[in-house]
Design a protein around this motif. Structure first.
Motif, PDB file in Angstrom:
ATOM      1  N   UNK A 199       0.848  -1.186   0.000  1.00  0.00           N
ATOM      2  CA  UNK A 199       0.000   0.000   0.000  1.00  0.00           C
ATOM      3  C   UNK A 199       0.892   1.247   0.000  1.00  0.00           C
ATOM      4  N   UNK A 200       1.346   1.639  -1.175  1.00  0.00           N
ATOM      5  CA  UNK A 200       2.246   2.788  -1.293  1.00  0.00           C
ATOM      6  C   UNK A 200       1.613   4.048  -0.712  1.00  0.00           C
ATOM      7  N   UNK A 201       0.337   4.235  -0.989  1.00  0.00           N
ATOM      8  CA  UNK A 201      -0.358   5.430  -0.494  1.00  0.00           C
ATOM      9  C   UNK A 201      -0.412   5.427   1.027  1.00  0.00           C
ATOM     10  N   UNK A 202      -0.720   4.280   1.620  1.00  0.00           N
ATOM     11  CA  UNK A 202      -0.787   4.208   3.073  1.00  0.00           C
ATOM     12  C   UNK A 202       0.552   4.439   3.731  1.00  0.00           C
ATOM     13  N   UNK A 203       1.639   3.973   3.095  1.00  0.00           N
ATOM     14  CA  UNK A 203       2.958   4.135   3.704  1.00  0.00           C
ATOM     15  C   UNK A 203       3.344   5.606   3.805  1.00  0.00           C
ATOM     16  N   UNK A 204       2.822   6.446   2.932  1.00  0.00           N
ATOM     17  CA  UNK A 204       3.144   7.870   2.973  1.00  0.00           C
ATOM     18  C   UNK A 204       2.476   8.618   4.100  1.00  0.00           C
ATOM     19  N   UNK A 205       1.531   7.972   4.783  1.00  0.00           N
ATOM     20  CA  UNK A 205       0.858   8.597   5.927  1.00  0.00           C
ATOM     21  C   UNK A 205       1.186   7.863   7.223  1.00  0.00           C
ATOM     22  N   UNK A 206       2.278   7.123   7.235  1.00  0.00           N
ATOM     23  CA  UNK A 206       2.689   6.383   8.427  1.00  0.00           C
ATOM     24  C   UNK A 206       3.275   7.354   9.443  1.00  0.00           C
ATOM     25  N   UNK A 207       2.644   7.505  10.625  1.00  0.00           N
ATOM     26  CA  UNK A 207       3.153   8.462  11.611  1.00  0.00           C
ATOM     27  C   UNK A 207       4.498   8.060  12.213  1.00  0.00           C
ATOM     28  N   UNK A 208       4.909   6.812  12.023  1.00  0.00           N
ATOM     29  CA  UNK A 208       6.247   6.421  12.472  1.00  0.00           C
ATOM     30  C   UNK A 208       7.331   7.125  11.659  1.00  0.00           C
ATOM     31  N   UNK A 209       6.971   7.590  10.470  1.00  0.00           N
ATOM     32  CA  UNK A 209       7.948   8.228   9.572  1.00  0.00           C
ATOM     33  C   UNK A 209       7.648   9.709   9.392  1.00  0.00           C
ATOM     34  N   UNK A 210       6.378  10.059   9.262  1.00  0.00           N
ATOM     35  CA  UNK A 210       5.994  11.428   8.930  1.00  0.00           C
ATOM     36  C   UNK A 210       5.157  12.035  10.057  1.00  0.00           C
TER      37      UNK A 210
END
Length: 427
Positions: free
Chosen positions: A338-349
């Motif tokens: 899920x590329x889109x979901x990974x961009x909203x991962x609070x562990x990173x962003x």
């Protein structure tokens, strides 16, 4: 001038109901507002078997990255398989046209991949992209002058069909030396290919799409085999390419490479531009500044890629039993990262729901993939989207989204998502 930090939360994010119980990757609810389901996946089941599709959904940034960086364990063989099974009649239509997609680029885990990728990279390397900026600007200006005239005459226009969709197609045709076909036909063929292989069309619709895809494949085959392509063109380079064993590249693989590049190089970029424009138009502070503030267009494009990329998912298949995110997967497990979901991962962003131009770590997003199969056209897509946004804001400084823009139709395929209309009006 300091760029604004913007609230990009999506209406309906607090709707009642368990997002995983209601999950349907093709539903209008998910397509319009996927964030509650993506957030729930990361928290509740970061490696989740979706009964609706049979895919293991991989949603955490670190797990998605692990999959993409290990193509030996997580192979790309299924990347271009049809999501919806193709009926016998559709298969006959494709077979009569000689349709075949052997491993070439996105679906290639064989030793031939590095050489083909190097060939593609030659046409999308940074120097060529920089040299292409005047071409992008010229075409953008031409399209926007026409849009400006339509707005002045009728009071509105659709910037998806008149601008976002056409710009990358014309740019790609010039850069790769594609001729003998109109941009409108190329767009129609590409859209049909995406829907047939990544959509959930009805049997009747599959038959209609197969006819267009067959036409596209026949045209590609004729183009590759005609021997008339310029040596400087993409097709000409394929004709001279040699495989690791020294043999010339076979026609089927050359056609498969063209099929992927011609679609990815314009359809997905058009989808990105449409999303970039719609999101910027919804934020007056961005639209008013982006034409003049240096770097803001590029920063906005990068945030859109992080939060709302056009390529939302990609597929992999396990080559052997593996453990991912604490889940044991058998050999042959079909994965959907899920590329889109990974961009909203609070562990990173930090505060991933907010659009923050110039976010310090924004380039950690995975919108273009990672590793061996990272999108070779990433630099061109970024550049085209930034040029398109700046040019649109400069030519159309006073336009706004038309009434009802929030209800515009959306492209909702398994791996592709974007507005299909960016209607604007002038107050």
């Amino acid at each position: 001038m300091t760029s604004p930090v913007l609230n990009a939360s999506v209406p309906g994010a607090d709707d009642a109901g368990d997002p995983l119980e209601l999950l349907d990757l093709f539903s209008d609810t998910f397509v319009r507002n996927p964030y509650p389901s993506l957030d729930a996946l990361r928290v509740q089941a970061p490696v989740h078997l979706d009964p609706g599709t049979g895919f293991w959904l991989v949603s955490r940034h670190r797990d998605v990255r692990q999959v993409l960086l290990d193509p030996d364990a997580f192979r790309p063989d299924n990347a271009q398989h049809a999501v919806t099974p193709l009926p016998v009649g559709v298969l006959r239509t494709l077979t009569r046209a000689g349709f075949n997609l052997p491993p070439a680029l996105a679906n290639n885990g064989t030793p031939s991949h590095p050489g083909l990728r190097r060939l593609v990279n030659r046409f999308f390397k940074a120097q060529r992209v920089t040299a292409a900026v005047p071409v992008i600007e010229r075409i953008a200006d031409e399209l926007l002058v026409a849009a400006r005239e339509r707005i002045d005459t009728s009071g509105g226009d659709d910037l998806f069909t008149s601008f976002a969709q056409i710009l990358p197609c014309r740019v790609l045709m010039e850069l790769l030396g594609i001729d003998g076909v109109s941009p409108a036909t190329m767009i129609r063929w590409s859209d049909a290919s995406l829907e047939l292989f990544w959509g959930r069309p009805t049997p009747q619709r599959q038959r209609e799409l197969a006819t267009l895809v067959a036409e596209f494949h026949q045209w590609l085959t004729q183009t590759v085999t005609s021997g008339t392509a310029s040596p400087d063109s993409f097709v000409g380079a394929l004709a001279h390419h040699r495989l690791p064993d020294g043999e010339p590249l076979d026609v089927r693989t050359a056609v498969a490479a063209c099929f992927f590049v011609f679609i990815a190089g314009q359809s997905t970029t058009g989808q990105l531009i449409a999303t970039v424009l719609r999101r910027a138009l919804a934020e007056p502070d961005v639209w008013s500044l982006v034409a003049s503030e240096e770097g803001l267009a590029e920063a906005w494009v990068e945030e859109v890629l992080r939060r709302e990329p056009p390529v939302t998912t990609w597929r992999r298949v396990t080559a052997r039993p593996v453990e991912l995110g604490g889940v044991h997967l058998p050999a042959g497990a079909q994965l959907l990262v899920m590329l889109m979901g990974s961009g909203s991962d609070p562990e990173v962003f930090t505060s991933p729901e907010r659009m923050c131009p110039h976010r310090a770590n924004v380039r950690q997003h995975l919108a273009f993939g990672a590793g061996r199969h990272r999108c070779p056209g990433a630099s061109l897509a970024r550049t085209e989207a930034a040029v398109a946004l700046r040019a649109a804001a400069r030519h159309l400084p006073r336009v706004r989204l038309a009434a009802g823009a929030a209800d515009a139709p959306m492209l909702g395929l398994l791996s592709f998502r974007a507005p299909l209309r960016v209607a604007v009006e002038q107050p």
